[in-house]
Write a protein that holds these residues in place. Sequence first.
Motif, PDB file in Angstrom:
ATOM      1  N   ASP A  38       0.949  -1.335   0.411  1.00 18.70           N
ATOM      2  CA  ASP A  38      -0.120  -0.014   0.124  1.00 18.70           C
ATOM      3  C   ASP A  38       0.789   1.154   0.514  1.00 18.70           C
ATOM      4  O   ASP A  38       0.593   2.794  -0.980  1.00 18.70           O
ATOM      5  CB  ASP A  38      -1.229   0.061   1.555  1.00 18.70           C
ATOM      6  CG  ASP A  38      -1.996   1.057   1.143  1.00 18.70           C
ATOM      7  OD1 ASP A  38      -2.463   1.529  -0.062  1.00 18.70           O
ATOM      8  OD2 ASP A  38      -2.573   1.894   1.994  1.00 18.70           O
ATOM      9  N   GLY A  39       2.182   1.425   0.815  1.00 22.28           N
ATOM     10  CA  GLY A  39       3.302   1.717   0.027  1.00 22.28           C
ATOM     11  C   GLY A  39       3.072   2.695  -1.248  1.00 22.28           C
ATOM     12  O   GLY A  39       4.177   4.140  -1.230  1.00 22.28           O
ATOM     13  N   GLY A  40       2.856   2.143  -2.122  1.00 23.77           N
ATOM     14  CA  GLY A  40       3.819   1.957  -2.891  1.00 23.77           C
ATOM     15  C   GLY A  40       4.531   0.991  -4.857  1.00 23.77           C
ATOM     16  O   GLY A  40       4.172  -0.316  -3.108  1.00 23.77           O
ATOM     17  N   HIS A  41       5.124   0.776  -4.927  1.00 19.60           N
ATOM     18  CA  HIS A  41       5.898  -0.157  -5.653  1.00 19.60           C
ATOM     19  C   HIS A  41       7.176   0.216  -5.434  1.00 19.60           C
ATOM     20  O   HIS A  41       7.211   0.914  -4.643  1.00 19.60           O
ATOM     21  CB  HIS A  41       6.028   0.497  -7.530  1.00 19.60           C
ATOM     22  CG  HIS A  41       6.774   1.368  -6.910  1.00 19.60           C
ATOM     23  ND1 HIS A  41       8.522   1.483  -7.027  1.00 19.60           N
ATOM     24  CD2 HIS A  41       6.701   3.262  -7.140  1.00 19.60           C
ATOM     25  CE1 HIS A  41       9.217   2.774  -7.464  1.00 19.60           C
ATOM     26  NE2 HIS A  41       7.587   4.083  -7.765  1.00 19.60           N
ATOM     27  N   MET A  42       7.177  -1.840  -4.909  1.00 13.34           N
ATOM     28  CA  MET A  42       8.393  -2.161  -4.156  1.00 13.34           C
ATOM     29  C   MET A  42       9.242  -3.367  -5.288  1.00 13.34           C
ATOM     30  O   MET A  42       8.567  -4.164  -5.710  1.00 13.34           O
ATOM     31  CB  MET A  42       7.832  -2.252  -2.755  1.00 13.34           C
ATOM     32  CG  MET A  42       8.221  -1.134  -1.680  1.00 13.34           C
ATOM     33  SD  MET A  42       6.949  -2.425  -0.393  1.00 13.34           S
ATOM     34  CE  MET A  42       8.039  -1.483   1.078  1.00 13.34           C
ATOM     35  N   ARG A  43      10.440  -2.994  -4.630  1.00 14.12           N
ATOM     36  CA  ARG A  43      11.374  -4.326  -5.386  1.00 14.12           C
ATOM     37  C   ARG A  43      11.389  -5.729  -4.606  1.00 14.12           C
ATOM     38  O   ARG A  43      10.785  -5.520  -3.000  1.00 14.12           O
ATOM     39  CB  ARG A  43      12.743  -4.259  -5.655  1.00 14.12           C
ATOM     40  CG  ARG A  43      13.352  -2.580  -6.305  1.00 14.12           C
ATOM     41  CD  ARG A  43      14.018  -2.203  -6.739  1.00 14.12           C
ATOM     42  NE  ARG A  43      14.691  -3.275  -6.904  1.00 14.12           N
ATOM     43  CZ  ARG A  43      16.187  -3.141  -7.660  1.00 14.12           C
ATOM     44  NH1 ARG A  43      17.141  -2.353  -7.369  1.00 14.12           N
ATOM     45  NH2 ARG A  43      17.161  -4.234  -8.187  1.00 14.12           N
ATOM     46  N   PHE A  44      11.400  -6.834  -5.115  1.00 12.62           N
ATOM     47  CA  PHE A  44      11.418  -7.877  -4.020  1.00 12.62           C
ATOM     48  C   PHE A  44      12.314  -8.279  -3.362  1.00 12.62           C
ATOM     49  O   PHE A  44      11.713  -8.402  -1.483  1.00 12.62           O
ATOM     50  CB  PHE A  44      11.629  -8.878  -5.150  1.00 12.62           C
ATOM     51  CG  PHE A  44      12.212 -10.571  -4.167  1.00 12.62           C
ATOM     52  CD1 PHE A  44      10.365 -11.266  -4.794  1.00 12.62           C
ATOM     53  CD2 PHE A  44      12.944 -11.211  -3.320  1.00 12.62           C
ATOM     54  CE1 PHE A  44      10.772 -12.517  -4.087  1.00 12.62           C
ATOM     55  CE2 PHE A  44      12.841 -12.448  -3.111  1.00 12.62           C
ATOM     56  CZ  PHE A  44      11.622 -12.976  -3.233  1.00 12.62           C
ATOM     57  N   GLY A  45      13.194  -7.343  -3.237  1.00 12.37           N
ATOM     58  CA  GLY A  45      13.913  -7.704  -1.294  1.00 12.37           C
ATOM     59  C   GLY A  45      13.421  -6.152  -0.857  1.00 12.37           C
ATOM     60  O   GLY A  45      14.017  -6.793   0.719  1.00 12.37           O
ATOM     61  N   GLU A  46      13.230  -5.061  -1.973  1.00 14.15           N
ATOM     62  CA  GLU A  46      12.509  -4.167  -0.463  1.00 14.15           C
ATOM     63  C   GLU A  46      11.772  -4.702   0.309  1.00 14.15           C
ATOM     64  O   GLU A  46      11.403  -4.810   2.058  1.00 14.15           O
ATOM     65  CB  GLU A  46      12.137  -3.513  -1.072  1.00 14.15           C
ATOM     66  CG  GLU A  46      12.482  -2.059  -0.569  1.00 14.15           C
ATOM     67  CD  GLU A  46      11.496  -0.417  -2.471  1.00 14.15           C
ATOM     68  OE1 GLU A  46      11.678   0.214  -1.547  1.00 14.15           O
ATOM     69  OE2 GLU A  46      12.426  -1.016  -3.153  1.00 14.15           O
ATOM     70  N   PRO A  52       9.073  -8.409   8.366  1.00 14.80           N
ATOM     71  CA  PRO A  52      10.050  -9.448   9.139  1.00 14.80           C
ATOM     72  C   PRO A  52       8.991 -10.965   9.330  1.00 14.80           C
ATOM     73  O   PRO A  52       8.192 -11.375   9.721  1.00 14.80           O
ATOM     74  CB  PRO A  52       9.443  -9.229  10.579  1.00 14.80           C
ATOM     75  CG  PRO A  52       8.579  -7.941  10.571  1.00 14.80           C
ATOM     76  CD  PRO A  52       8.421  -7.383   9.387  1.00 14.80           C
ATOM     77  N   GLY A  53      10.095 -11.802   9.116  1.00 16.73           N
ATOM     78  CA  GLY A  53       9.553 -13.274   9.316  1.00 16.73           C
ATOM     79  C   GLY A  53       9.466 -13.847   8.377  1.00 16.73           C
ATOM     80  O   GLY A  53       9.187 -15.011   8.225  1.00 16.73           O
ATOM     81  N   ILE A  54       8.709 -13.042   7.181  1.00 18.45           N
ATOM     82  CA  ILE A  54       8.659 -14.063   5.660  1.00 18.45           C
ATOM     83  C   ILE A  54      10.132 -14.217   5.422  1.00 18.45           C
ATOM     84  O   ILE A  54      11.026 -13.718   5.223  1.00 18.45           O
ATOM     85  CB  ILE A  54       8.045 -13.347   4.467  1.00 18.45           C
ATOM     86  CG1 ILE A  54       7.180 -13.947   4.033  1.00 18.45           C
ATOM     87  CG2 ILE A  54       8.745 -12.279   3.972  1.00 18.45           C
ATOM     88  CD1 ILE A  54       6.357 -13.363   3.258  1.00 18.45           C
ATOM     89  N   SER A  55       9.719 -15.639   4.671  1.00 21.30           N
ATOM     90  CA  SER A  55      10.648 -16.340   4.150  1.00 21.30           C
ATOM     91  C   SER A  55      10.901 -15.767   2.409  1.00 21.30           C
ATOM     92  O   SER A  55       9.383 -15.557   2.117  1.00 21.30           O
ATOM     93  CB  SER A  55      10.780 -17.771   4.210  1.00 21.30           C
ATOM     94  OG  SER A  55       9.266 -18.131   3.500  1.00 21.30           O
ATOM     95  N   GLN A  56      11.812 -16.054   1.668  1.00 15.11           N
ATOM     96  CA  GLN A  56      12.192 -16.099   0.417  1.00 15.11           C
ATOM     97  C   GLN A  56      10.967 -16.482  -0.353  1.00 15.11           C
ATOM     98  O   GLN A  56      10.226 -16.180  -1.135  1.00 15.11           O
ATOM     99  CB  GLN A  56      13.551 -15.996  -0.442  1.00 15.11           C
ATOM    100  CG  GLN A  56      14.037 -15.713  -0.870  1.00 15.11           C
ATOM    101  CD  GLN A  56      15.304 -15.619  -1.497  1.00 15.11           C
ATOM    102  OE1 GLN A  56      15.788 -16.060  -1.418  1.00 15.11           O
ATOM    103  NE2 GLN A  56      16.233 -14.126  -1.873  1.00 15.11           N
ATOM    104  N   ARG A  57      11.122 -18.146  -0.069  1.00 14.85           N
ATOM    105  CA  ARG A  57       9.845 -18.852  -0.950  1.00 14.85           C
ATOM    106  C   ARG A  57       8.531 -18.288  -0.525  1.00 14.85           C
ATOM    107  O   ARG A  57       7.716 -18.885  -1.469  1.00 14.85           O
ATOM    108  CB  ARG A  57       9.854 -20.482  -0.093  1.00 14.85           C
ATOM    109  CG  ARG A  57       8.902 -21.669  -0.070  1.00 14.85           C
ATOM    110  CD  ARG A  57       9.026 -22.520  -0.167  1.00 14.85           C
ATOM    111  NE  ARG A  57       7.603 -23.058   0.476  1.00 14.85           N
ATOM    112  CZ  ARG A  57       7.499 -23.824   0.072  1.00 14.85           C
ATOM    113  NH1 ARG A  57       7.432 -24.205  -1.400  1.00 14.85           N
ATOM    114  NH2 ARG A  57       5.967 -24.168   0.486  1.00 14.85           N
TER     115      ARG A  57
END
Lengths: 125, 125
Positions: A38-46, A52-57
């Motif tokens: 909701d803050g706007g577009h974001m990159r994957f790493g961002e 917090p706590g989410i895995s890449q998968r």
Amino acid sequence: MARYEHTCTIRGDGGRAIRAVLDRICDKWTMLVVATLDGGHMRFGELHRHIPGISQRMLTLTLRKLERDGLVSRTAYAEVPPRVEYALTAMGRSLIPPALTLAGWAIENNAAIEESRARYDDRPR
Amino acid sequence: MARYEHTCTIRGDGGRAIRAVLDRICDKWTMLVVATLDGGHMRFGELHRHIPGISQRMLTLTLRKLERDGLVSRTAYAEVPPRVEYALTAMGRSLIPPALTLAGWAIENNAAIEESRARYDDRPR
DNA sequence: CGGAATCCCATCAGATACTG
DNA sequence: CAGTATCTGATGGGATTCCG
């Protein structure tokens, strides 16, 4: 008479509507990803850093599901190193207000629920 | 600037609020049981009949959890055969409007989501 | 950087059988 | 009637490794 009136909106179809929304947003991360975007577009790493706590998968899986459902758009730029940006679609943004309503309820009642649990767990027997 | 403003309500605490509500109502049956009880007090068997597909076991577990959280009250009458009635507490009833908001969103956007899925699944590759 | 693939475990949830 | 107990399969999700 009108006792079941507005309830029918939620389960008048045998619960299909509410089941649909549950199947869609009720996993561990979906709402959090939507809220973060909701803050706007974001990159994957961002995104990865902001949740917090989410895995890449799980971030990948969640984003794919949201993309499939049309709630999130994915834009890959042909650069090196690769850059991929995610953003909410109009439909994705429209989910925010209902989500806020629910989150508001959670905040308001969280303490009461914790108390109730403590009481229940401490009850005799 | 206020771009993240209302988002903070939903995940300003690192997502704790939204996580709390998800952990509470986001299993397969909770919302449906709450919605069904909105019609007034109901007996176990009555609930079982009104919620298509739920097993005895899951109805029991869901009701226990709701009772523990203080959203549902359980009243057992010392009769033969036994009679147990379930009803929403005030806090349980207060969950209905937010739930309706979300269900409304689901109904409004269900078609669009189905379309998006179909498009996604049919896409080349 | 942004994933995909694999392995593994914990929890969820259905079916069935039994009981006060 | 209103559960409990047990078994089993399905699903969710974390950790790790590898890749364009």
